[in-house]
Scaffold this active site. Structure first.
Site, mmCIF file in Angstrom:
data_model
loop_
_atom_site.group_PDB
_atom_site.id
_atom_site.type_symbol
_atom_site.label_atom_id
_atom_site.label_comp_id
_atom_site.label_asym_id
_atom_site.label_seq_id
_atom_site.Cartn_x
_atom_site.Cartn_y
_atom_site.Cartn_z
ATOM 1 N N SER A 203 0.851 -1.196 0.000
ATOM 2 C CA SER A 203 0.000 0.000 0.000
ATOM 3 C C SER A 203 0.885 1.244 0.000
ATOM 4 C CB SER A 203 -0.955 -0.038 1.190
ATOM 5 O OG SER A 203 -2.013 0.888 1.027
ATOM 6 N N GLU A 321 -9.545 -6.597 -2.863
ATOM 7 C CA GLU A 321 -8.989 -5.472 -2.113
ATOM 8 C C GLU A 321 -10.063 -4.656 -1.380
ATOM 9 O OE1 GLU A 321 -5.871 -4.416 -1.672
ATOM 10 O OE2 GLU A 321 -4.646 -5.373 -3.220
ATOM 11 N N HIS A 424 -7.724 -5.994 1.204
ATOM 12 C CA HIS A 424 -6.516 -5.196 1.370
ATOM 13 C C HIS A 424 -5.855 -5.565 2.698
ATOM 14 C CE1 HIS A 424 -4.100 -1.758 0.149
ATOM 15 N NE2 HIS A 424 -4.182 -1.225 1.359
#
Length: 501
Positions: A203, A321, A424
């Protein structure tokens, strides 16, 4: 990342004690290692040795990092360093007002021979939140690598930009680069090979990795790169222009009363950190400043034109995600997304394109799960493949999709209304000991061992067990990583790649 957590999920889990492998001067007692600044004493245990909170640089407000001072005697390195200044926000971070916070943590496996590959972990958190010690590296190190994590400046202390602050604007990358220099100069003492350094981030940390790929100032400090959940190509907004950075910063500088001062820099350095944090807020995802000697080109342009460090790259995305964001909203409201809310949500998000999106993504059993699939494909899957394709034209590139469906949920939170799957951050529970997540089951631990084996093998060799990504008639090879057989993902069909392209 910050969008995936809501006020309902704020809270910090107590970090579990982790032990790692010894690399010491003595055969008994706590391990001691001599660095360029002085000796450090860590801890040892069944998995190996751990050294925490080692200064790699010093930080003065809005100034580039300077070399850390040396010390005499043996410095205690058994506890993490200070968390870099950040506001209250999400469980991946911890509120702090500390500004001199630049430390590294080193973990080594218990038994090894020769120099080991080095993995330098850059934590995520939108470059706004986080700390290196949240991610316990014991299992990753035990897989056969020396693992380094770091704290680096975040948010306003890194990205505030003004002509009176010539060194500010990308201090997160400057700090990370200083940590990489520390690794180059010291990692041999911990059993690592300075010629086999892999930078790895997820990320916001993955966007940082892309920044280092594009930065001539970082060239030579690493030999491989792992980019997790960070589509940093030209559609990924991996950097900002100076004009964008100045426009972002102007309201913050005005809010703390420094905009009209004769000495803007002096005023900003004197403002209490609490006021700066409050003025900067939490609803941002800042990015490094381009158009500088350290980052001459926007990251996406550097990748597109081949003007980046052409090291082997492993890049990937998670299959689901956006499940985390939708389920986070569910936790905040206390109810799942209603079926009648699906179409209005799509129309609000996509405007004139909404009819095409609704036709491509008809409402399924769960409105939230269907909407998450739309957002995943547009915001993550398609741009991640775009980024991988761009990289592959210049350097050996492998792409993966973490697609495991039986993944741990956040510890202590109500069960979600639909499977969390490969949301995610989901893969981080397999690579690190992260107290944010439920404990792994035996089956999940087996997948963790396989993932760690693949990541360490890439760090050691620059290779994986699957083919390089290439533009060809047969499409683009993306490896699906699950608890079952690892095989080629039907990525472009599954994520409607051509629709979004």
């Amino acid at each position: 990342m910050k969008r995936l957590f809501t006020a309902a999920t704020v809270g910090i889990a107590t970090l579990a004690a982790v032990t790692f492998a010894p690399v010491a001067e003595a055969t008994t007692g706590p391990p001691v290692v001599r660095t360029a600044q002085g000796a450090v004493r860590g801890t040892s245990g069944p998995l190996g040795a751990s050294f925490q909170g080692i200064p790699y640089a010093t930080a003065e407000r809005f100034a580039a990092p300077r070399p850390a001072a040396s010390w005499t005697g043996v410095r205690d390195a058994t506890a993490p360093g200070k968390v870099c200044a950040q506001p209250l926000g999400y469980p991946i971070g911890r509120p702090s007002t500390d500004e001199d916070c630049l430390t590294v943590n080193v973990a080594t496996p218990a038994r090894h021979r020769g120099r080991l590959p080095v993995i330098v972990w850059i934590h995520g958190g939108s470059m706004m939140f986080g700390m290196g010690d949240l991610y316990g590296p014991g299992r990753l190190a035990a897989g056969g690598a020396v693992v380094v994590s770091m704290n680096y400046r975040l948010g306003v202390t890194s990205f505030l930009t003004h002509p009176a602050l010539p060194e500010s604007g990308s201090l997160a990358l400057d700090d990370q680069r200083a940590a990489l220099r520390w690794v180059r100069d010291n990692i041999r003492a911990f059993g690592g090979d300075p010629g086999r350094v892999t930078i790895m981030g997820q990320s916001g940390g993955g966007f940082s990795v892309c920044g280092h790929l594009a930065s001539p100032a970082s060239a030579g400090l690493f030999q491989r790169a792992i980019v997790q959940s960070a589509p940093c190509g030209e559609t990924g907004h991996a950097s900002r222009t100076r004009a964008e950075a100045l426009a972002d910063s102007a309201p913050v500088i005005a809010a703390v009363g420094c905009a009209d001062r004769a000495d803007v820099a002096g005023c900003l350095r004197a403002v209490p950190i609490e006021r700066l944090l409050a003025a900067f807020g939490t609803d941002r995802e800042p990015r490094p400043l381009s158009g500088t000697p350290a980052l001459p080109l926007p990251v996406g342009e550097a990748l597109r034109t081949g003007r980046f460090s052409r090291v082997p790259v492993l890049i990937g995305v998670n299959h689901d995600e956006e499940n985390g964001r939708i389920l986070g909203q569910e936790l905040a409201t206390g109810t799942p997304m209603a079926r009648e809310d699906y179409e209005p949500a799509v129309r609000k998000a996509y405007g004139s394109r909404a009819a095409a999106v609704l036709k491509r993504y008809p409402l399924g059993d769960s409105a939230g799960q269907t909407f998450a699939a739309v957002l995943t494909d547009e915001l993550w899957a398609a741009p991640s493949l775009d980024t991988a394709r761009t990289l592959s034209r210049w350097t050996p590139t492998r792409m993966y999709e973490f697609a495991e469906q039986d993944t741990p949920w956040y510890a202590g939170y109500p069960a979600p209304s639909f499977p969390v799957a490969a949301q995610h951050m989901a893969e981080l529970a397999y690579l690190f000991d992260v107290p944010l997540f439920e404990k792994l089951t035996p089956a999940q631990s087996a997948l963790a061992d396989r993932l760690i084996g693949a990541w360490v093998h890439f760090a050691a060799t620059g290779e994986t067990g699957w083919p390089r990504l290439r533009d060809s008639r047969s499409g683009w090879y993306v490896q699906s990583l699950t608890s079952g057989a690892w095989k080629r993902a039907d990525f472009t069909t599954d994520h409607h790649y051509r629709f979004w392209s």
